[in-house]
Design a protein around this motif. Structure first.
Motif, PDB file in Angstrom:
ATOM      1  N   LYS A  51       0.832  -1.208   0.000  1.00 15.78           N
ATOM      2  CA  LYS A  51       0.000   0.000   0.000  1.00 15.78           C
ATOM      3  C   LYS A  51       0.864   1.255   0.000  1.00 15.78           C
ATOM      4  N   GLN A  52       1.964   1.209   0.730  1.00 12.23           N
ATOM      5  CA  GLN A  52       2.862   2.366   0.784  1.00 12.23           C
ATOM      6  C   GLN A  52       3.475   2.638  -0.589  1.00 12.23           C
ATOM      7  N   ALA A  53       3.963   1.572  -1.245  1.00 12.38           N
ATOM      8  CA  ALA A  53       4.551   1.729  -2.582  1.00 12.38           C
ATOM      9  C   ALA A  53       3.481   2.105  -3.603  1.00 12.38           C
ATOM     10  N   GLU A  54       2.295   1.577  -3.431  1.00  6.18           N
ATOM     11  CA  GLU A  54       1.187   1.890  -4.334  1.00  6.18           C
ATOM     12  C   GLU A  54       0.863   3.380  -4.299  1.00  6.18           C
ATOM     13  N   THR A  55       0.812   3.952  -3.101  1.00  7.23           N
ATOM     14  CA  THR A  55       0.544   5.387  -2.966  1.00  7.23           C
ATOM     15  C   THR A  55       1.631   6.210  -3.641  1.00  7.23           C
ATOM     16  N   PHE A  56       2.890   5.795  -3.423  1.00  2.94           N
ATOM     17  CA  PHE A  56       4.010   6.504  -4.052  1.00  2.94           C
ATOM     18  C   PHE A  56       3.907   6.445  -5.571  1.00  2.94           C
ATOM     19  N   LEU A  57       3.679   5.245  -6.129  1.00  2.00           N
ATOM     20  CA  LEU A  57       3.663   5.107  -7.587  1.00  2.00           C
ATOM     21  C   LEU A  57       2.462   5.834  -8.194  1.00  2.00           C
ATOM     22  N   LYS A  58       1.337   5.781  -7.528  1.00  2.00           N
ATOM     23  CA  LYS A  58       0.150   6.479  -8.045  1.00  2.00           C
ATOM     24  C   LYS A  58       0.400   7.979  -8.124  1.00  2.00           C
ATOM     25  N   GLU A  59       0.980   8.549  -7.073  1.00  2.00           N
ATOM     26  CA  GLU A  59       1.274   9.989  -7.078  1.00  2.00           C
ATOM     27  C   GLU A  59       2.304  10.335  -8.144  1.00  2.00           C
ATOM     28  N   PHE A  60       3.317   9.468  -8.306  1.00  2.00           N
ATOM     29  CA  PHE A  60       4.349   9.703  -9.321  1.00  2.00           C
ATOM     30  C   PHE A  60       3.737   9.656 -10.715  1.00  2.00           C
ATOM     31  N   HIS A  61       2.916   8.650 -10.975  1.00  2.00           N
ATOM     32  CA  HIS A  61       2.325   8.513 -12.303  1.00  2.00           C
ATOM     33  C   HIS A  61       1.329   9.625 -12.597  1.00  2.00           C
ATOM     34  N   GLN A  62       0.595  10.067 -11.600  1.00  3.44           N
ATOM     35  CA  GLN A  62      -0.340  11.160 -11.825  1.00  3.44           C
ATOM     36  C   GLN A  62       0.384  12.429 -12.258  1.00  3.44           C
ATOM     37  N   LYS A  63       1.584  12.649 -11.715  1.00  3.94           N
ATOM     38  CA  LYS A  63       2.375  13.814 -12.108  1.00  3.94           C
ATOM     39  C   LYS A  63       2.797  13.749 -13.570  1.00  3.94           C
ATOM     40  N   HIS A  64       2.870  12.530 -14.098  1.00  2.00           N
ATOM     41  CA  HIS A  64       3.296  12.350 -15.485  1.00  2.00           C
ATOM     42  C   HIS A  64       2.126  11.962 -16.394  1.00  2.00           C
ATOM     43  N   ASN A  65       0.913  12.165 -15.888  1.00  2.69           N
ATOM     44  CA  ASN A  65      -0.304  11.861 -16.663  1.00  2.69           C
ATOM     45  C   ASN A  65      -0.365  10.405 -17.100  1.00  2.69           C
ATOM     46  N   GLN A  66       0.108   9.526 -16.246  1.00  8.97           N
ATOM     47  CA  GLN A  66       0.035   8.091 -16.503  1.00  8.97           C
ATOM     48  C   GLN A  66      -1.139   7.512 -15.721  1.00  8.97           C
ATOM     49  N   THR A  67      -1.882   6.620 -16.353  1.00 12.73           N
ATOM     50  CA  THR A  67      -3.120   6.120 -15.747  1.00 12.73           C
ATOM     51  C   THR A  67      -3.026   4.666 -15.295  1.00 12.73           C
ATOM     52  N   HIS A  68      -1.834   4.101 -15.268  1.00 15.91           N
ATOM     53  CA  HIS A  68      -1.704   2.702 -14.867  1.00 15.91           C
ATOM     54  C   HIS A  68      -0.817   2.557 -13.635  1.00 15.91           C
ATOM     55  N   LEU A  69      -0.975   1.447 -12.967  1.00 15.02           N
ATOM     56  CA  LEU A  69      -0.084   1.028 -11.887  1.00 15.02           C
ATOM     57  C   LEU A  69       0.326  -0.403 -12.180  1.00 15.02           C
ATOM     58  N   LYS A  70       1.632  -0.639 -12.202  1.00 16.71           N
ATOM     59  CA  LYS A  70       2.111  -1.999 -12.440  1.00 16.71           C
ATOM     60  C   LYS A  70       3.190  -2.359 -11.427  1.00 16.71           C
ATOM     61  N   PHE A  71       3.101  -3.588 -10.917  1.00 14.02           N
ATOM     62  CA  PHE A  71       4.071  -4.110  -9.958  1.00 14.02           C
ATOM     63  C   PHE A  71       4.479  -5.512 -10.381  1.00 14.02           C
ATOM     64  N   GLU A  72       5.777  -5.785 -10.329  1.00 13.67           N
ATOM     65  CA  GLU A  72       6.278  -7.142 -10.544  1.00 13.67           C
ATOM     66  C   GLU A  72       6.846  -7.651  -9.229  1.00 13.67           C
ATOM     67  N   PHE A  73       6.607  -8.922  -8.970  1.00 15.42           N
ATOM     68  CA  PHE A  73       7.013  -9.519  -7.706  1.00 15.42           C
ATOM     69  C   PHE A  73       8.230 -10.423  -7.891  1.00 15.42           C
ATOM     70  N   PRO A  74       8.909 -10.798  -6.811  1.00 11.43           N
ATOM     71  CA  PRO A  74      10.159 -11.558  -6.944  1.00 11.43           C
ATOM     72  C   PRO A  74       9.979 -12.864  -7.713  1.00 11.43           C
ATOM     73  N   GLU A  75      11.010 -13.212  -8.435  1.00  6.61           N
ATOM     74  CA  GLU A  75      11.027 -14.418  -9.257  1.00  6.61           C
ATOM     75  C   GLU A  75      10.732 -15.660  -8.415  1.00  6.61           C
ATOM     76  N   ASN A  76       9.839 -16.512  -8.940  1.00  6.51           N
ATOM     77  CA  ASN A  76       9.501 -17.807  -8.330  1.00  6.51           C
ATOM     78  C   ASN A  76       8.875 -17.688  -6.942  1.00  6.51           C
ATOM     79  N   GLU A  77       8.178 -16.576  -6.696  1.00  4.53           N
ATOM     80  CA  GLU A  77       7.428 -16.398  -5.453  1.00  4.53           C
ATOM     81  C   GLU A  77       6.011 -15.944  -5.785  1.00  4.53           C
ATOM     82  N   LYS A  78       5.032 -16.587  -5.180  1.00  8.36           N
ATOM     83  CA  LYS A  78       3.644 -16.197  -5.371  1.00  8.36           C
ATOM     84  C   LYS A  78       3.214 -15.298  -4.221  1.00  8.36           C
TER      85      LYS A  78
END
Length: 250
Positions: A51-78
């Motif tokens: 949630k903390q990283a999500e808030t950061f990325l959303k604010e960053f993307h809004q400044k650049h007029n980006q409408t998506h949020l994408k996160f990749e998780f560590p290899e071979n971990e669900k």
């Protein structure tokens, strides 16, 4: 032989922030490209950390007029149940990709076809490549397709990048991007014109690379829920791992 990991897959974008938990990728030349603008986790986050990283990325993307949020998780971990529940409750599309590798000698030989010719892209046929990819990319919107044209032209002049074009009965039919590194050859963005699929064009594109780089390890990433992965398995590619990701478009 060095074993490839997802770290050996090219990421188009710059790391603009890195800490012990994640890397933040940003690519101002193509803000609409999800795979170039995202957070890549080094260690699996808790729901609170996400949630903390999500808030950061959303604010960053809004400044650049980006409408998506994408996160990749560590290899071979669900992601754990708590994080998966949060992602589901907040309209994220959760999926995974799979890493494959093959030695060219293990690729099943594709018979020659008089209908199919495969060529490396040079200045004389660059326009054919650009045009065919543009038509394919339009399904993701005109803006994306136009920005992809610029990216293709930039990559064309990069020594670490090679583009390949297939013709079917003399007409442009399939495209492929190839990334060259010291250890591996990566196949990316393999696409065949929809109206002439299932005629062996994709196989011929791959065979071209197997013949050209016969002493190198060939790697690629496939969507974990796409039928293309089944084709790679039939072609003797070896499964090496998975990587979960979450995408939301606001």
């Amino acid at each position: 032989m060095k074993k490839p990991t997802f770290h050996n897959i090219e990421t188009i974008g710059q790391i603009i922030e890195e800490n012990e938990r994640y890397r933040h990728y940003h690519y101002p030349e193509m803000l609409i490209r999800y795979d170039s603008n995202f957070i890549d986790y080094k260690q699996m986050p808790s729901p609170a950390e996400f949630k903390q990283a999500e808030t950061f990325l959303k604010e960053f993307h809004q400044k650049h007029n980006q409408t998506h949020l994408k996160f990749e998780f560590p290899e071979n971990e669900k992601p754990g149940p708590g994080l998966l529940k949060y992602l589901g409750d907040n309209d994220y599309d959760v999926g995974f990709t799979e890493l494959y590798a093959i030695q060219p000698k293990d690729f099943p030989a594709i018979p020659d076809s008089t209908d199919i010719q495969v060529k490396e892209v040079v200045q004389s046929n660059l326009a054919d490549f650009i045009s065919l990819q543009y038509e394919n990319d339009k399904q993701n919107g005109e803006t994306f397709a136009n920005e992809k044209v610029k990216l293709n032209k930039k990559q064309f002049n990069d020594d670490g990048n090679m583009k390949v074009l297939a013709y079917y009965q003399g007409e442009p039919a399939g495209t492929m991007n190839v990334i060259l590194s010291d250890d591996f050859v990566e196949i990316d963005d393999l696409a065949v014109k929809e109206s002439i699929q299932r005629k062996g064009i994709g196989g011929q594109l791959q065979q071209f690379i197997m013949d050209m780089f016969h002493s190198r390890t060939i790697i690629l990433v496939a969507d974990g829920e796409d039928t293309a992965r089944e084709m790679y398995q039939r072609q003797n590619y070896q499964y090496l791992g998975f990587k979960y990701e979450a995408l939301r478009i606001d």
